[in-house]
Design a protein around this motif. Structure first.
Motif, short mmCIF file in Angstrom:
data_model
loop_
_atom_site.label_atom_id
_atom_site.label_comp_id
_atom_site.label_asym_id
_atom_site.label_seq_id
_atom_site.Cartn_x
_atom_site.Cartn_y
_atom_site.Cartn_z
N LEU A 45 1.49 7.15 -2.28
CA LEU A 45 0.67 7.12 -1.07
C LEU A 45 0.34 5.67 -0.71
N TYR A 46 -0.03 5.45 0.53
CA TYR A 46 -0.34 4.12 1.03
C TYR A 46 -1.57 3.55 0.34
N PHE A 47 -1.47 2.33 -0.17
CA PHE A 47 -2.57 1.66 -0.85
C PHE A 47 -3.32 0.81 0.17
N GLU A 48 -4.48 1.29 0.59
CA GLU A 48 -5.28 0.58 1.58
C GLU A 48 -5.90 -0.66 0.94
N ASN A 49 -6.00 -1.72 1.73
CA ASN A 49 -6.61 -2.96 1.25
C ASN A 49 -8.09 -2.96 1.64
N PHE A 55 -5.22 -10.32 3.09
CA PHE A 55 -3.94 -10.88 3.51
C PHE A 55 -3.24 -9.77 4.28
N ASN A 56 -2.89 -10.02 5.54
CA ASN A 56 -2.48 -8.97 6.49
C ASN A 56 -1.42 -8.00 5.97
N THR A 57 -0.39 -8.47 5.32
CA THR A 57 0.71 -7.59 4.93
C THR A 57 0.63 -7.10 3.49
N LEU A 58 -0.44 -7.40 2.80
CA LEU A 58 -0.53 -7.06 1.38
C LEU A 58 -0.45 -5.56 1.12
N ALA A 59 -1.17 -4.75 1.86
CA ALA A 59 -1.17 -3.30 1.62
C ALA A 59 0.24 -2.72 1.79
N THR A 63 2.56 -1.30 -1.39
CA THR A 63 3.02 0.10 -1.37
C THR A 63 4.55 0.16 -1.46
N GLU A 64 5.22 -0.65 -0.66
CA GLU A 64 6.69 -0.67 -0.68
C GLU A 64 7.21 -1.24 -2.00
N GLY A 65 6.50 -2.21 -2.58
CA GLY A 65 6.90 -2.77 -3.87
C GLY A 65 6.85 -1.73 -4.98
N LEU A 66 5.82 -0.89 -4.98
CA LEU A 66 5.71 0.16 -5.99
C LEU A 66 6.81 1.20 -5.80
N LYS A 67 7.08 1.57 -4.56
CA LYS A 67 8.17 2.51 -4.27
C LYS A 67 9.51 1.94 -4.76
N LEU A 156 4.13 -11.78 -3.22
CA LEU A 156 5.31 -11.04 -3.69
C LEU A 156 5.46 -11.15 -5.21
N ASP A 157 5.23 -12.34 -5.75
CA ASP A 157 5.31 -12.53 -7.20
C ASP A 157 4.28 -11.67 -7.94
N ILE A 158 3.07 -11.65 -7.42
CA ILE A 158 2.00 -10.87 -8.06
C ILE A 158 2.28 -9.38 -7.92
N ILE A 159 2.79 -8.96 -6.78
CA ILE A 159 3.14 -7.54 -6.59
C ILE A 159 4.17 -7.11 -7.62
N LYS A 160 5.17 -7.95 -7.89
CA LYS A 160 6.17 -7.61 -8.91
C LYS A 160 5.52 -7.39 -10.27
N MET A 161 4.59 -8.26 -10.63
CA MET A 161 3.91 -8.12 -11.93
C MET A 161 3.03 -6.87 -11.96
N LEU A 162 2.31 -6.62 -10.88
CA LEU A 162 1.44 -5.44 -10.82
C LEU A 162 2.25 -4.15 -10.90
N THR A 163 3.32 -4.07 -10.13
CA THR A 163 4.11 -2.83 -10.13
C THR A 163 4.79 -2.59 -11.48
N GLU A 164 5.14 -3.67 -12.17
CA GLU A 164 5.69 -3.51 -13.52
C GLU A 164 4.63 -2.94 -14.46
#
Length: 174
Positions: A45-49, A55-59, A63-67, A156-164
């Protein structure tokens, strides 16, 4: 002759080990995940910020990074609702803070961008609820210089670490 015996023993070990895991009802992947055989679908599901600083595109990116992480590291099919596994949550914190001070100027020599995500994972296949969790995950990257020039890549770097971290918690019980 010794080498031939060693090779034969190696193949016997590999064969017997894979035989043991065949009947366990769990799929093992090279990425370290363990996904039950009867789990076929996942809903992200969409992760609301809701962080005070946004940061405008973070949410959307998170969400797309986790998918993407699930798509590339598992055999699960993604569905928009009622998946066998469900990921939902919110981005709760987005902070830029000094990490090190320059003694000569009393200014930040190094800054840290931290992102925190609260995730609720529901495994609808496991009726006991033992594999379900609700947990916050935080990751950060340090940087020097102007944030505007680096912020998108840092995210983007942090999203990769979080999704891992999230993937491992859900499917590898880490």
């Amino acid at each position: 002759m010794r080498k031939l015996k060693s090779i034969a023993l190696y193949f016997i070990f590999i064969g017997s080990t894979s035989f043991l895991f065949q009947g366990c009802g769990v799929s093992y992947s090279l990425s370290g995940g363990t996904i039950p055989d009867n789990m076929k679908t996942v809903t992200v599901l969409y992760f609301e910020n809701i962080a005070p600083m946004v940061f405008n595109t973070l949410a959307q990116n998170f969400t797309e990074g986790l998918k993407e992480r699930i798509r590339t590291q598992s055999r699960l099919s993604q569905v928009s609702q009622d998946g066998d596994a469900i990921f939902e949550g919110v981005i709760t914190n987005y902070v830029i803070a000094p990490a090190a001070v320059d003694a000569t100027t009393d200014r930040a020599a190094l800054n840290r961008l931290s992102i925190t995500v609260k995730v609720k994972y529901t495994n609808r296949i496991d009726q006991t609820g033992e594999s379900d969790f609700e947990q916050s995950f935080t990751q950060f990257k340090e940087f020097s210089g102007d944030i505007q020039a680096q912020e998108a890549q840092l995210n983007l770097d942090i999203i990769k670490m979080l999704t891992e971290d999230i993937y491992n918690r859900a499917f590898a019980n880490w």
